[in-house]
Scaffold this active site. Structure first.
Site, short mmCIF file in Angstrom:
data_model
loop_
_atom_site.label_atom_id
_atom_site.label_comp_id
_atom_site.label_asym_id
_atom_site.label_seq_id
_atom_site.Cartn_x
_atom_site.Cartn_y
_atom_site.Cartn_z
N SER A 1 -4.00 -4.96 1.71
CA SER A 1 -2.72 -4.53 2.69
C SER A 1 -3.10 -5.28 3.86
CB SER A 1 -2.76 -3.78 2.57
OG SER A 1 -1.97 -3.00 1.27
N ASP B 1 1.22 -0.75 0.09
CA ASP B 1 -0.09 -0.09 0.06
C ASP B 1 0.46 1.29 0.29
OD1 ASP B 1 -1.98 2.40 0.06
OD2 ASP B 1 -3.23 0.66 2.09
N HIS C 1 -0.28 4.35 -0.29
CA HIS C 1 -0.83 5.73 1.20
C HIS C 1 -0.35 6.50 1.86
CE1 HIS C 1 -3.99 3.50 -2.21
NE2 HIS C 1 -4.34 4.61 -2.56
#
Lengths: 225, 458
Positions: A160, A107, A109
Site C-alpha cells: 500500500s 489496506d 488496518h
C-alpha cells in the site's frame, strides 16, 4: 505550566486514573467556581495533564483502554464545563489545526490510525477520519473540502506504500502541493520512506504524530478556528 | 459437505448477527470484556518467567478466552454485525477437528499434527520471507534460499514490491498481476530445488482478496498449498476475508488464518493479550474455517513479536490452547533484527523455544527486521529456527525458560534502534545461494552459544 495550578493538575491526573467522568466534571466545576478562567484551566491544567497521559501511553506505562478512559473523562469535562464556560466568557480556545487522516488504499488496518486520531483530538486538533482503503484522490478532495492543514496517511502493508507516493504526485500534478502538509505513519513506513517520497514528516507512533502536527501547525499559515 | 454447511451458517450469521457499533464493540466487548474476564479468572502473567510452567494458569486463560469468544464473537466490519456462536457450538466445532492435516503432495507432502506443551512430537517448519517486500529480480533467489533447506517442510512467500519494473499497488490491477507473477515464480522455485510437491504459503502479494481469489485456480496456486485469511485487530473480520473463505472452501483448500493482537492496545497488557489470543485462535477456526491458526502478535511500539514484555503472554496463550484443543497452532517469528546480525538469532531462538515447548504444531518464520525492510531476509534464518525447534521437542518449559532468559539478556535493549542487518545480496552469494562466510560464521557462533546453554542441537 503555572505553578499555582499544580495541585489541580495532580487531582485531575488522579481522577483520570480512575476513569470517573462525574468526578472529572465536579473537579472542573470546583475549579471554575474558584475563579480560574476557563481558558487558563484548559491551557494550564488540562493540556499539560493530557501531555502526561500521552507520555505514559507512549512508554506503555498505561495501555489503550486506560487512554480511552482518560479521553472520556476529558470529553465530559469539555462538553459539560469548559466549552460552555468559554462561550459565556467570550474567550476562544485556539484550535491546533485541521487534519484529514485515513489508511491508504489496499489496506484495511485502522487501530494505529485510530490511536493517532484519539491523541490528536485530545490535544485540540480538528480531525476528519476517512477510514480505511482510501484512494489517493479522496484524501485530496476531502482536505480541500475541509480546508485541512495536514493530510495524514497510514499504512501497515508494504504494497500500500505506493499509494502514499501517489498522493504527493497528485498534489504536485494538481498544483496543490503547497496547500497541504503531508505526513505518514504505520508499520510499513519509515523516515527513509518519508524522505524518498517527499512528504513533510513521519510519525513513528501516536505521540510523535501529535508532536509532528503541532510542529507543522505552529509554522503553517493555514486557517485556525 | 460438512464445511459447506458450516460456511453457510457463518455467512448467515454475518448477515443476521446482533447489529453493533464498531466503537461499542471495541470498548464494551473487547476492552471491557477482556478486563472483566482477567478479573473473573484471576489471571496474572508476570514478565518473568518468560516461559511459564503453570498449567492451572494456562487452563484459566483458556476458559477466559472461550468466554470472550462466546461473548464477543467476531465483528464483521462489512455488515456491522457480530458473528456469534454459542459455547456448545464452538466447543463442538473445535472438538470435531481431527488434529492433523497434510499440505503438499507426493514425496514433499507434510502432515502437521497437534502437539501439547512439552510434547516430543515433531514440529513442522514453515520457512519463508513472509511478506517481506522484495524486488522481482530477487524473489526467486531469496525463495530458493528457503526451499533448498531440508528442514523446511513448506515455504511461505515474500511479497513482490515490483512487477515488470512497476511498483505493486495493493487493491488494484497491479495486485492481480503481481500475484500471477508470484505464482509463476513460486513454481519455478520448487521445481528448481527438486521439490515440486512442496506446499506454498500464498499469495503474499495479495493485500486485498483480489490476488488470492484470482490465483487460487487450476493454473496457479493449488489446493495442496497453504491459503491465507486474517482477522483485523481486534477480533474483526470483513467480507474480503469471508470471500476467501468461501473460495477456499469450495476449491478444497486448507485455510490458514492469522491475526495480530496488539500488546498495549485495546486488549491491554500480558493478561489481556493471552485471553485475546485464545479467543482469536478459536474464532479463526470456527468462523474462517481455518485448519491452521496463528496469533501474531505485535508490540504497540516496536511491532516485533519477540519483545520480552510479551513472551510469557504468548507462551501461556499457546499452552492454554494446546492443552485444551487439537487445533494446529503456530508462533510467528517476527524479530526486530535483520539478517547478518546475531541478535536476530537470539530473538528467534527465544520465541521459538517458548512456542515449541508450549505445544505449537508448526513454527513460522522468519519475518526478519519485522518484514518492513526490503529484501532483508534469508533462508539461513529458517534453517536456524528448524534446528532450534527440533532440539526443543520434548524439552521442559523450565529448561526452555532458563535458556530463553539468557537469550533475552542478549537482545532486550535493541528495540529502540534495532540492527536491521543487511539485504539478501549482502548476506548470500547470489551465484551459489550459500550464506556469506561472515553470516555463516555468526550462525555457527550462536549455535555454539546455544549448545553451551544446554540446547542439544543436531
Amino acid at each position: 505550566m503555572q505553578s499555582d495550578l499544580g495541585p489541580m493538575r495532580a487531582e485531575l491526573l488522579a481522577i483520570l486514573e480512575t476513569g470517573d467522568s462525574s468526578a472529572g466534571v465536579e473537579w472542573a466545576q470546583r475549579a471554575l467556581a474558584s475563579g480560574i478562567p476557563p481558558l487558563n484551566l484548559f491551557e494550564g491544567c488540562i493540556s499539560p495533564v493530557l501531555d502526561e497521559v500521552g507520555r505514559r501511553f507512549q512508554c506503555l506505562e498505561i495501555f489503550l483502554p486506560e487512554l480511552l478512559e482518560s479521553a472520556e473523562v476529558i470529553q465530559a469535562i469539555m462538553d459539560n464545563e469548559i466549552t460552555p464556560a468559554l462561550k459565556a466568557s467570550q474567550e476562544k480556545r485556539t484550535a491546533q489545526g485541521k487534519v484529514v487522516i485515513g489508511t491508504v488504499k489496499g489496506d484495511l488496518h485502522d487501530i494505529g490510525k485510530n490511536m493517532v486520531i484519539l491523541m490528536l483530538e485530545l490535544n485540540g486538533f480538528d480531525v476528519t477520519d476517512l477510514g480505511t482503503d482510501v484512494a489517493p484522490a479522496d484524501f485530496i478532495e476531502m482536505a480541500q473540502k475541509g480546508k485541512s492543514d495536514i493530510i495524514a496517511l497510514s499504512a501497515i502493508l508494504t504494497t500500500s506504500l505506493p499509494h502514499m507516493g501517489n498522493v504527493i504526485e497528485l498534489l504536485n500534478g494538481f498544483g496543490l502541493r503547497d496547500q497541504f502538509k503531508v505526513i505518514i505513519g504505520g508499520a510499513a513506513t519509515s523516515q527513509a520512506y518519508a524522505d524518498k517520497i517527499g512528504v513533510d514528516g513521519y510519525g513513528r507512533d501516536a505521540a510523535t504524530a501529535v508532536e509532528l502536527c503541532r510542529r507543522i501547525c505552529s509554522v503553517s499559515p493555514a486557517t485556525r478556528a | 459437505m460438512k464445511n459447506r454447511t458450516w460456511m453457510l451458517d457463518v455467512l448467515d450469521r454475518a448477515e443476521e448477527g446482533p447489529i453493533t457499533l464498531e466503537k461499542e464493540f471495541d470498548r464494551v466487548f473487547v476492552a471491557q470484556g477482556i478486563a472483566d474476564l482477567v478479573a473473573k479468572y484471576r489471571i496474572r502473567i508476570p514478565k518473568d518467567p518468560y516461559i511459564p510452567f503453570d498449567d492451572d494458569l494456562a487452563d484459566r486463560v483458556f476458559q477466559a478466552g472461550l468466554d470472550l469468544a462466546v461473548n464477543a464473537g467476531l465483528y464483521c466490519i462489512s455488515t456491522k454485525r457480530r458473528i456469534t456462536f454459542s459455547r456448545a457450538e464452538i466447543e463442538r466445532r473445535v472438538a470435531d477437528f481431527p488434529g492433523q492435516i497434510t499440505l503438499g503432495e507426493g514425496e514433499d507432502a507434510c502432515t502437521v499434527r497437534a502437539r501439547r506443551p512439552e510434547d516430543a512430537g515433531r514440529i513442522a517448519i514453515v520457512g519463508g520471507a513472509y511478506g517481506t517486500p522484495v524486488p522481482e529480480e530477487l524473489f526467486v533467489p531469496i525463495m530458493l534460499s528457503y526451499a533448498q533447506e531440508p528442514v523446511v517442510d513448506w515455504i511461505d512467500n515474500a511479497t513482490l514490491s515490483t512487477v515488470y519494473g512497476r511498483p505493486v499497488r495493493g487493491g488494484t490491477c497491479w495486485e492481480l498481476l503481481a500475484c500471477w507473477e508470484e505464482a509463476e515464480k513460486s513454481f519455478e522455485v520448487i521445481r528448481r530445488v527438486g521439490r515440486p510437491g512442496l506446499a506454498i504459503g500464498c499469495a503474499e502479494t495479495s493485500t486485498s482478496d483480489l490476488g488470492e481469489l484470482t490465483t487460487t485456480n487450476s493454473q496457479a496456486f493449488r489446493p495442496i498449498d497453504w491459503h491465507h485469511t486474517c482477522l483485523s485487530s481486534e477480533l474483526k473480520t470483513t467480507y474480503d476475508q469471508l470471500n476467501k473463505v468461501v473460495h477456499f472452501t469450495r476449491t478444497g483448500c486448507h485455510v490458514h488464518s492469522f491475526c495480530d493482537p496488539i500488546y498495549g492496545g485495546l486488549i491491554g497488557g500480558r493478561e489481556g493479550m493471552a485471553v485475546s489470543i485464545v479467543a482469536d485462535l478459536l474464532l479463526m477456526h470456527v468462523v474462517h474455517l481455518a485448519s491452521t491458526v496463528n496469533p501474531g502478535p505485535s508490540h504497540l511500539r516496536y511491532s516485533a513479536s519477540t519483545h520480552p514484555d510479551m513472551m510469557s503472554s504468548i507462551s501461556v496463550a499457546l499452552q492454554a490452547t494446546n492443552r485444551n484443543t487439537k487445533l494446529l497452532t503456530s508462533a510467528f517469528l517476527r524479530p526486530a533484527s535483520g539478517p547478518g546480525t546475531k541478535t536476530i538469532l537470539y530473538e528467534t531462538a527465544a520465541l521459538a523455544l517458548a512456542a515449541a515447548t508450549a505445544g505449537c504444531a508448526f513454527m513460522e518464520g522468519v519475518q526478519s527486521a519485522t518484514g518492513t525492510h526490503e529484501a532483508h531476509c534469508s533462508g539461513l534464518e529458517a534453517r536456524f529456527v528448524g534446528e532450534v525447534c527440533h532440539a526443543a521437542e520434548g524439552m521442559s518449559r523450565q529448561q526452555a525458560n532458563d535458556i530463553a532468559r539468557q537469550l533475552i539478556a542478549r537482545y532486550a535493549d535493541i528495540f529502540d534502534d534495532p540492527p536491521i542487518g543487511r539485504p539478501f545480496p549482502e548476506v548470500y552469494d547470489l551465484r551459489t545461494l550459500k550464506p556469506t562466510t561472515e553470516w555463516q560464521g555468526m550462525y555457527e557462533e550462536v549455535e555454539q552459544e546455544l549448545v553451551s546453554m544446554g540446547l542439544r542441537l543436531a
